[in-house]
Design a protein around this motif. Structure first.
Motif, PDB file in Angstrom:
ATOM      1  N   ARG A 136       0.823  -1.205   0.000  1.00  0.00           N
ATOM      2  CA  ARG A 136       0.000   0.000   0.000  1.00  0.00           C
ATOM      3  C   ARG A 136       0.858   1.255   0.000  1.00  0.00           C
ATOM      4  O   ARG A 136       0.544   2.252   0.649  1.00  0.00           O
ATOM      5  CB  ARG A 136      -0.964   0.008   1.187  1.00  0.00           C
ATOM      6  CG  ARG A 136      -1.946  -1.157   1.146  1.00  0.00           C
ATOM      7  CD  ARG A 136      -3.028  -1.044   2.193  1.00  0.00           C
ATOM      8  NE  ARG A 136      -4.008  -2.114   2.039  1.00  0.00           N
ATOM      9  CZ  ARG A 136      -5.120  -2.233   2.754  1.00  0.00           C
ATOM     10  NH1 ARG A 136      -5.395  -1.333   3.687  1.00  0.00           N
ATOM     11  NH2 ARG A 136      -5.950  -3.230   2.549  1.00  0.00           N
ATOM     12  N   GLY A 137       1.942   1.194  -0.743  1.00  0.00           N
ATOM     13  CA  GLY A 137       2.887   2.302  -0.794  1.00  0.00           C
ATOM     14  C   GLY A 137       2.797   3.140  -2.051  1.00  0.00           C
ATOM     15  O   GLY A 137       3.680   3.972  -2.292  1.00  0.00           O
ATOM     16  N   THR A 138       1.756   2.956  -2.853  1.00  0.00           N
ATOM     17  CA  THR A 138       1.611   3.776  -4.054  1.00  0.00           C
ATOM     18  C   THR A 138       1.170   5.194  -3.681  1.00  0.00           C
ATOM     19  O   THR A 138       0.729   5.455  -2.560  1.00  0.00           O
ATOM     20  CB  THR A 138       0.576   3.167  -5.012  1.00  0.00           C
ATOM     21  OG1 THR A 138      -0.708   3.159  -4.369  1.00  0.00           O
ATOM     22  CG2 THR A 138       0.943   1.739  -5.391  1.00  0.00           C
ATOM     23  N   VAL A 139       1.260   6.088  -4.629  1.00  0.00           N
ATOM     24  CA  VAL A 139       0.858   7.486  -4.407  1.00  0.00           C
ATOM     25  C   VAL A 139      -0.611   7.559  -3.998  1.00  0.00           C
ATOM     26  O   VAL A 139      -0.976   8.314  -3.084  1.00  0.00           O
ATOM     27  CB  VAL A 139       1.106   8.317  -5.682  1.00  0.00           C
ATOM     28  CG1 VAL A 139       0.460   9.695  -5.558  1.00  0.00           C
ATOM     29  CG2 VAL A 139       2.592   8.454  -5.936  1.00  0.00           C
ATOM     30  N   MET A 140      -1.450   6.757  -4.641  1.00  0.00           N
ATOM     31  CA  MET A 140      -2.874   6.843  -4.358  1.00  0.00           C
ATOM     32  C   MET A 140      -3.242   6.288  -2.988  1.00  0.00           C
ATOM     33  O   MET A 140      -4.213   6.744  -2.367  1.00  0.00           O
ATOM     34  CB  MET A 140      -3.676   6.132  -5.446  1.00  0.00           C
ATOM     35  CG  MET A 140      -3.843   6.959  -6.707  1.00  0.00           C
ATOM     36  SD  MET A 140      -4.756   8.521  -6.443  1.00  0.00           S
ATOM     37  CE  MET A 140      -3.439   9.717  -6.404  1.00  0.00           C
TER      38      MET A 140
END
Length: 456
Positions: A136-140
């Motif tokens: 869960r490390g994406t920008v979104m």
């Protein structure tokens, strides 16, 4: 006293009464705005970005999420992709996410000792590891956590509930203040120029009347994620059947684990308990990830589904998918030894309340009606920012020097009674809003008292 005098007295009293009510509503509209507008700006900016989460993530993380389509080529086996990911990032594989489109990568979630959970991206045609990010490390995901205030703990998330309740109050009082009273402008048109306060007053009023519906809709549909109200309604909606919709649960051994703890799930199924695989008691051999994925494909799960890989002897393979189309939502638990579906849940199995809430959430996220849904809510987010900015400018231009500029008290304080009674109803429905209302009443009393003391 003559008849003419009596008539004038009656008219004067009615005018004063209307003026007093207007002042009372205006005062609480001001307080609601003072409390809510900073949150509304933040929520509008982050929410507007999150509407396009797939598009933005695909662009920013294209090196990880996108692959060249190879027509006619067979995909690598899921187990081969997991093995490739583990070879680069040793640990325990806990989830496999099927590519949603031919041009998408597979995502393997791995628990590591050194780096915690990682999302490892793999080319599904060649099983080549493309790279990794924290889970869960994406920008979104960052934008989503900012939007929900999850970064700041559970107490901060309670502010979402307070802000949502007060934003409804803001709209209700705003409609009363906007209601035409023989004025020629400021209803559907904007008068003056940006140098004049009337321009910003009209801009605020006209924007507010158009965007008010969306503010209320977003506030109500955002409530399921709130700190107290959302959790309590979730428990009530799920009843005593461990969170499963009526008629779905079957006679299988159940664990104490909840679905929300092991997989991203819909709001309605957060409290659903996960079944156990009975085969472990008979020393059976697990079917493995490849067979589980083949079963999910045969059952018709929508592409892009995630498979939670069991890490204990009595665990299950859980396939879950939440596409834009609500009717394709589905969660299936498989016995890890026989591959038998233990529980199969879909949107059609939800009760009326669950369906309504999920529809509201899906629309809130900009998913239910495709691009139109995204663009309409994006326009609403921009309008909310304009609403907040125009309110600040209008207040600044009206505010007396050295004063907070709180709207004046009504001459007859009794008009507050009915208004506060209406506010109290909202406080009962939303407890945190009610608590904040009591705090605001106390602060208003202290403000009035301090003004009186300074005037002595």
């Amino acid at each position: 006293m003559s008849d003419l005098t009596i008539g004038r007295e009656s008219v004067g009293a009615s005018v004063r009464s209307a003026s007093d009510l207007y002042r009372a509503v205006w005062r609480w509209h001001f307080y609601a705005g003072l409390l809510v507008l900073p949150f509304m700006i933040t929520l509008a900016i982050t929410g507007g970005l999150y509407l396009f989460k797939d598009e933005i993530d695909a662009a920013i993380h294209s090196d990880l999420k996108r692959v060249d389509v190879q027509p006619g080529a067979n995909r690598a086996a899921p187990s081969a992709m997991v093995a490739a990911a583990l070879a680069v990032h040793p640990g325990t594989a806990v989830k496999f996410t099927d590519p949603a489109t031919p041009g998408a990568s597979a995502e393997i979630t791995i628990g590591t000792e050194a780096d915690g959970k990682l999302a490892v991206y793999v080319n599904p045609y060649t099983a080549k590891v493309l790279g990794a990010l924290p889970d869960r490390g994406t920008v979104m995901w960052t934008i989503r956590y900012l939007h929900s205030l999850k970064y700041f703990g559970n107490y901060a998330r309670m502010l979402i509930e307070i802000a949502a309740g007060w934003s409804i109050l803001l709209v209700a009082t705003g409609i009363y203040l906007w209601w035409p009273r023989r004025q020629t402008g400021g209803v559907l048109s904007v008068r003056g120029t940006p140098k004049r306060r009337v321009f910003w007053r009209d801009m605020h009023a006209v924007t507010g009347i158009f965007v008010g519906f969306f503010i209320v809709f977003l506030a109500i549909t955002g409530m399921p994620w709130s700190g107290i109200w959302g959790g309590k309604i979730n428990e009530w909606a799920n009843g005593n059947n461990f969170g499963y919709p009526a008629g779905v649960r079957v006679a299988v051994p159940m664990s104490d684990e909840h679905l929300d703890h092991i997989a991203k799930t819909s709001w309605s199924l957060e409290q659903a308990q996960v079944p156990q695989s009975p085969g472990h008691a008979h020393h059976a051999q697990p079917i493995g990830l490849d067979a589980a994925v083949a079963t999910f494909d045969r059952l018709g799960l929508h592409p892009g589904y995630a498979v939670n890989i069991p890490t204990t002897a009595d665990g299950v393979f859980t396939g879950s998918v939440y596409p834009d189309d609500l009717t394709k939502q589905r969660v299936v638990h498989l016995d890890q030894y026989s591959g038998t579906p233990l529980i199969d849940m879909s949107y059609a199995d939800y009760g009326p309340l669950g369906k309504s809430l999920e529809w509201g959430i899906n629309t809130h996220l900009g998913q239910q009606f495709g691009l139109v849904n995204q663009l309409v809510l994006l326009a609403a987010c921009v309008a909310i920012i304009l609403l907040a900015v125009s309110a600040a400018i209008m207040w600044w231009k009206r505010r007396p020097a050295g004063s907070l500029g709180v709207p004046p008290l009504p001459a007859d304080k009794r008009v507050f009674r009915g208004l506060i009674a209406i506010l109290a109803i909202g406080g009962v429905l939303f407890p945190l809003v009610g608590l904040s209302l009591i705090v605001m009443l106390g602060l208003d009393w202290l403000y009035i008292r301090s003004r009186k003391l300074r005037s002595i």
